[in-house]
Design a protein around this motif. Sequence first.
Motif, PDB file in Angstrom:
ATOM      1  N   LEU A 195     -45.396   3.556  25.959  1.00  0.00           N
ATOM      2  CA  LEU A 195     -46.470   3.356  26.947  1.00  0.00           C
ATOM      3  C   LEU A 195     -47.121   4.688  27.309  1.00  0.00           C
ATOM      4  N   LEU A 205     -52.617  -2.278  31.777  1.00  0.00           N
ATOM      5  CA  LEU A 205     -51.222  -2.598  31.455  1.00  0.00           C
ATOM      6  C   LEU A 205     -50.794  -3.862  32.195  1.00  0.00           C
ATOM      7  N   ASP A 265     -48.143  -6.831  23.053  1.00  0.00           N
ATOM      8  CA  ASP A 265     -48.285  -5.637  22.215  1.00  0.00           C
ATOM      9  C   ASP A 265     -46.925  -4.980  22.051  1.00  0.00           C
ATOM     10  N   ARG A 290     -49.329   5.785  24.403  1.00  0.00           N
ATOM     11  CA  ARG A 290     -50.585   5.023  24.327  1.00  0.00           C
ATOM     12  C   ARG A 290     -51.511   5.334  25.500  1.00  0.00           C
ATOM     13  N   LYS A 329     -55.496  -4.781  28.244  1.00  0.00           N
ATOM     14  CA  LYS A 329     -55.476  -3.832  27.115  1.00  0.00           C
ATOM     15  C   LYS A 329     -54.107  -3.808  26.450  1.00  0.00           C
ATOM     16  N   CYS A 330     -53.050  -3.688  27.265  1.00  0.00           N
ATOM     17  CA  CYS A 330     -51.709  -3.634  26.681  1.00  0.00           C
ATOM     18  C   CYS A 330     -50.803  -4.622  27.410  1.00  0.00           C
ATOM     19  N   VAL A 338     -51.192   4.418  28.582  1.00  0.00           N
ATOM     20  CA  VAL A 338     -51.267   3.439  29.672  1.00  0.00           C
ATOM     21  C   VAL A 338     -50.358   3.829  30.839  1.00  0.00           C
ATOM     22  N   GLY A 359     -48.269  -7.474  17.858  1.00  0.00           N
ATOM     23  CA  GLY A 359     -47.532  -6.406  18.524  1.00  0.00           C
ATOM     24  C   GLY A 359     -46.194  -6.193  17.848  1.00  0.00           C
TER      25      GLY A 359
END
Lengths: 295, 247
Positions: free
Chosen positions: B239, A237, A275, B242, A257-258, B244, B226
């Motif tokens: 978040l 992240l 994202d 997902r 990744k994000c 994360v 995105g």
Amino acid sequence: MSIVGIAFTPADATGIQAFAAALGMPFRLVQITGDPNTSCGAQQILSAGLEDIPPADGLVSSLEGVVQGASHIVAVSSMASKDVMARLAGVLDCAMVTDVVSADSPSTFKRPIVAGTLVETVEASGAPIVLTFRPAGFTKRPPERASEVESFSISPSKVRVTQAAHKSGGRPDLTQASVVVSGGRPLKDRETFESVIGGLADTLGGAAGATRAAVDSGIAPNELQVGQTGKIVAPDLYIAAGISGSTQHMAGIKDSKCIVAINKDPDAPIFEVADLGLVADLFEAIPAIRNLLGK
Amino acid sequence: MRILIPVKRVVDPFSKVRPLPDGSGIDTTGIKFEINPFDEIAVEEAVRLREKNPDIEIVVVSIGSGDCEEQLRKALAMGADRAILVETTHLFDSLGIAKELKAIVDTEQPSFVLMGKQATDYDCNQVAQMLAAKLGWPQACFASAISINGQALTVNRETDLGVESVEIPMPCVITTDLRLNEPRFVALPGIIKARSKPLDRIPPSATPAPVTRTVKIESPGARPPGRKVASVEELVSELKSRGVLPA
Ligand SMILES: Cc1cc2nc3c(=O)[nH]c(=O)nc-3n(C[C@H](O)[C@H](O)[C@H](O)COP(=O)(O)OP(=O)(O)OC[C@H]3O[C@@H](n4cnc5c(N)ncnc54)[C@H](O)[C@@H]3O)c2cc1C
């Protein structure tokens, strides 16, 4: 063919293990600072056991002897490895490839150029090949027993270090962290950066990063700069707060990744790569995020 | 005292570059060229050092096509004293450039070489260290402060952990990082005056076969697009879903 991996920090060893596996070659490890990782599967470990990375001239003279016979001499990309490995390639009079992200063959590699806006495929001829690589592109391997550790001594340098650099604070290393929170120019000053960006990083157990604009204006220390000419990060992240999304900054975060962007300008270029994007004032959004996470 | 500064002609770091359709190189049609920003910082630093130490001569050198004259003239306008253009169409790699620069150092005998840590086109970060190796000189890379201290230089270097201070004897090779200075804007009179400063054109001392070769240049794969979220609540729950952030 075989690899000699130069690990500047203990964390580099697993990267070198992954790279060697990708090329399908055995490797020896030279550990410069800290305690060597004895479960990295190296066929031999030479450890210098130093606290700080020594100047390049002396270090390269001592490496010259131990890299004999290797087809590839590799290191994880960092400022230290760029300083040392290119000098080693000069001494060995051989090819060098910087910032390898993948290997097409033992002598053909891909690497980003022009701040990551293009990808170059480069072929190196002759032996050995010296290279630095970005570990994000190479799959981590399970722990594997390595050989006994032998000691390795460094030749003296003409350069005298009068003040060593030391890692500040207790946050995880920027290049290793699974969460990175970065801030840009609007963070105003050190205190604001520390409380807003540092605060969210601590809530998430992550590292803090910054743009060049933030570092140049004294908002954040230089070792936090992320980008083409700073550090390359690849966390799970990446939160970019008050960052416009310049090509040079994006070059350092593309493997995350994000990517989350928080910016009050709905047209900021960072939204093209993020994202998840939140159009908001970071000074309101960040406290609200910390609040929601209950910390 | 003499400072030698290699300068590279690079595509404008703020322009959008594309690969040539056949992937053989970078499409430079309509693209401006500049001095590599790190080399510009090197020129600026040498000029500032001369303000404190008037006996310094600043020599700039570029290896490449005749077009590199543009970047050398800019360096002269910033305050360099003379320029050398090693004019060639030979394709040099980093190692080849380091060898050619060594030949220049052998004739010019500078007290130190000051150069950019990397060129912003190929981002290699190699030539200075290779040159230092070929010369057997010590190096201090990524300088954020430089001062002359008798027969040595005091240099602050940016490292992975922060700033380190070193004393390095001359002759040596130093590379510049972004924080060293902010290059001056060159006003018109400077550019005009620079036209009369000496610029020597010489052929390369050798044309070694490169040990690295560009096979292909292409655009990177784009990240999947995105989307924007409407609120902090939506961001946090997205978040979490997902994976994360811990749910
Ligand atoms: C040779 C070279 C190398 C470089 N290397 C790097 C590098 O390694 N790393 C790097 O980062 N840069 C690098 N740069 C600099 C880069 O070009 C940009 O100047 C820099 O990244 C911009 O930083 P920034 O996003 O913090 O600032 P800005 O571009 O000024 O963006 C600030 C953003 O914050 C937003 N904002 C303002 N206030 C708020 C608020 N209250 N809440 C939310 N959003 C707000 C604005 O809308 C804006 O989008 C390099 C440049 C050159 C020429």
